[in-house]
Design an enzyme around this catalytic site. Structure first.
Site, PDB file in Angstrom:
ATOM      1  N   GLN A 222      35.757  46.377  33.302  1.00  0.00           N
ATOM      2  CA  GLN A 222      36.325  46.381  32.596  1.00  0.00           C
ATOM      3  C   GLN A 222      35.440  45.862  31.578  1.00  0.00           C
ATOM      4  O   GLN A 222      34.337  46.006  31.416  1.00  0.00           O
ATOM      5  CB  GLN A 222      36.510  44.650  32.711  1.00  0.00           C
ATOM      6  CG  GLN A 222      37.457  43.934  33.610  1.00  0.00           C
ATOM      7  CD  GLN A 222      38.909  44.112  33.667  1.00  0.00           C
ATOM      8  OE1 GLN A 222      39.465  44.782  32.232  1.00  0.00           O
ATOM      9  NE2 GLN A 222      40.002  44.258  34.159  1.00  0.00           N
TER      10      GLN A 222
ATOM     11  N   GLU B 156      42.845  47.336  47.561  1.00  0.00           N
ATOM     12  CA  GLU B 156      42.073  48.506  46.660  1.00  0.00           C
ATOM     13  C   GLU B 156      42.507  49.927  47.060  1.00  0.00           C
ATOM     14  O   GLU B 156      42.462  49.988  48.172  1.00  0.00           O
ATOM     15  CB  GLU B 156      41.251  47.949  45.861  1.00  0.00           C
ATOM     16  CG  GLU B 156      40.157  49.283  45.599  1.00  0.00           C
ATOM     17  CD  GLU B 156      40.768  49.945  44.021  1.00  0.00           C
ATOM     18  OE1 GLU B 156      41.197  48.954  43.380  1.00  0.00           O
ATOM     19  OE2 GLU B 156      41.189  50.868  43.810  1.00  0.00           O
TER      20      GLU B 156
ATOM     21  N   ASP C 131      46.905  42.542  39.057  1.00  0.00           N
ATOM     22  CA  ASP C 131      46.185  43.616  38.076  1.00  0.00           C
ATOM     23  C   ASP C 131      46.778  44.973  38.145  1.00  0.00           C
ATOM     24  O   ASP C 131      45.536  46.271  38.442  1.00  0.00           O
ATOM     25  CB  ASP C 131      44.794  42.742  38.040  1.00  0.00           C
ATOM     26  CG  ASP C 131      44.572  43.901  36.725  1.00  0.00           C
ATOM     27  OD1 ASP C 131      45.103  43.937  36.323  1.00  0.00           O
ATOM     28  OD2 ASP C 131      43.055  43.092  36.844  1.00  0.00           O
TER      29      ASP C 131
ATOM     30  N   CYS D 217      48.050  45.060  31.802  1.00  0.00           N
ATOM     31  CA  CYS D 217      47.652  45.951  30.898  1.00  0.00           C
ATOM     32  C   CYS D 217      49.333  47.406  30.110  1.00  0.00           C
ATOM     33  O   CYS D 217      49.187  48.038  29.381  1.00  0.00           O
ATOM     34  CB  CYS D 217      46.238  46.602  30.702  1.00  0.00           C
ATOM     35  SG  CYS D 217      47.099  48.418  32.426  1.00  0.00           S
TER      36      CYS D 217
END
Ligand code: SAH
Length: 454
Positions: free
Chosen positions: A283, A333, A381, A408
């Site tokens: 981030q 991931e 996320d 986002c």
């Protein structure tokens, strides 16, 4: 309207890309850098029949919310891509982000869901812990800067405004070393020269900095002399060369070669330490990240019996931040190197109840569901494109009491919320968090709770 024509237009709204919106003879005009409440004379740049793009040639009536951007070059050069909200007062930027989420919910007939006030960032400028800037020759001199919007013309810059000022200091020092050693910048047209981009990252908590030279070749005359000087720059602890030999717009090539110093730099989120390698996702607003995660974790209502999923986990930051409150963390991931970092970060912080897997979330989740995995809370996320239906169906099958959605992109968030609501989950609140001041990007946290049990 014709190209170059000047029209007077009253600005009534701000688009999601932070362009002023007005109407002339029934046609919508998007005016760069104009604000609602303003009347401007605008020069038409492009007319697309039902809408047109324009730039300000004169502000006839100015908004009281306008900030005189100290870096006038941003406005003058049309560099809007870098900090395209910088001309709007910060508290109004926060309102703009809240309003954007409200409007998207309203369009989806979800007006009953409240949108909290946007949580302000601790720093309004200079917050970025990472910079990737293009390097080009301009008028015979090596320059760093920013590409003008929709082009590859380099506009030289010395103050990048949203970067940690320490990063700007290192960028300029490296630029000067490259100039002094007469290293050629990359030339896109000829596909020759060497340095394409400079990347600088800084661990906000440690002050350690990493320099990555993105180059056409793995080695070239003068490279070692350059490295010898870069390592003398205060704060630089790690130097890499990223090899990008292709004709491409993609910034980084596949391979990183370690040239000097540490292989990682460290940063902290809360009381956890993370090792960051050249290509790891981290981030970019280090001081705001703990607030984002806290909002997500506090609302998740975690217990010591819980099995949680950290989907789209990057280097494992969310799952590892939640690990001490739960029994087990299962992360997924797609980037292999990031999973390696996540495992390493678990070890580094003596966390033994977190497992991370390489794979696409939309493929692994159905596999886990088919194997009978039962989850308590799922954190997601995802990148801007959001979740997929396959992922949502499988996630729901594992029976979580809550899905914590860090987003986002509010457009895909709302789309995915609708799917989750159809599957029996509900929420009454979306909480925007400003991770990217001076830009129109909207980050938010939403906790969806299960209402129906099959
Ligand atoms: N949660 C992390 C990273 C978020 S960024 C953090 O807060 O730092 C989103 C991550 O999703 C990136 O690391 C990206 O590589 C990963 N990703 C993108 N598509 C994916 C997919 N289909 N399946 C799993 N991970 C994916």
């Amino acid at each position: 309207m014709k190209k170059n024509e000047i029209v007077e237009v009253e600005i009534t709204d701000l688009s999601y890309e932070a362009m002023g919106v007005g109407h002339v003879n029934g046609e919508t005009v998007f005016v760069n850098n104009a604000l609602p409440g303003e009347v401007v004379k605008a020069q038409i740049l492009k007319d697309k029949k039902s809408y047109a793009f324009a730039r300000i040639s004169e502000i006839v009536k100015e908004s009281p919310d306008r900030v005189k951007v100290p870096l006038r070059q941003y406005v003058q050069t049309g560099l809007a891509g870098l900090a395209s909200l910088a001309h709007l007062k910060y508290d109004k930027q926060l309102e703009f982000k809240q309003k954007q989420v409200k409007e998207l919910l309203s369009k989806a007939h979800l007006d009953q869901i409240k949108v909290a006030e946007t949580l302000p960032s601790p720093l309004e400028t200079g917050y970025r812990n990472k910079a990737q800037v293009p390097v080009r020759m301009v008028k015979g001199q090596l320059e760093i800067g920013f590409f003008r919007r929709h082009s590859h013309d380099l506009v030289p810059l010395e103050d990048f405004f949203t970067n940690d000022p320490e990063i700007d200091r290192v960028l300029l020092a490296v630029r000067d070393i490259l100039r002094e050693k007469r290293i050629p910048a990359y030339d896109e047209e000829k596909h020759q020269g060497q340095v394409r981009y400079l990347e600088v990252r800084r661990g906000t908590a440690t002050g350690d900095m990493m320099v990555v030279l993105v180059c056409l070749d793995r080695d070239f005359p003068g490279l070692h002399a350059v490295v010898d000087e870069i390592k003398e720059i205060a704060g630089v602890k790690s130097i890499f060369l990223n090899h990008n030999p292709k004709r491409t717009n993609v910034i980084l090539g596949e391979h990183d070669y370690h040239l000097w110093g540490k292989r990682y730099i460290d940063d902290k989120i809360g009381d956890l330490t993370f090792e960051i390698s050249p290509q790891s996702f981290f981030q970019i607003n280090s001081l705001q990240t703990p607030h984002l995660y806290k909002l997500a974790i506090d609302q998740a209502g975690l217990t010591k019996d819980d099995l949680i999923v950290d989907a789209y986990s990057g280097i494992g930051t969310i799952g590892l931040s939640a690990a001490k409150y739960v029994k087990e963390v299962c992360g997924v991931e797609v980037i292999k190197a990031a999973v390696k970092d996540a495992k390493n970060n678990a070890r580094l912080n003596q966390i033994h109840n977190a497992k991370y897997y390489v794979g696409k979330a939309e493929e692994l989740m159905p596999k886990w569901a088919a194997e009978g995995l039962k989850t308590d809370v799922i954190f997601v996320d995802p990148p801007r494109k959001g979740l997929t239906k396959e992922f949502i169906d499988a996630a729901v099958k594992t029976g979580p009491k809550k899905v914590v959605y860090i987003s986002c992109n509010p457009a895909t968030l709302v789309r995915d919320m609708q799917l989750l609501m159809e599957a029996g989950y509900t929420t009454d609140l979306v909480s925007p968090v400003d991770m990217f001041p001076q830009t129109p990007h909207v980050e938010s946290v939403t906790v969806l709770e299960r209402t129906q049990i099959d």
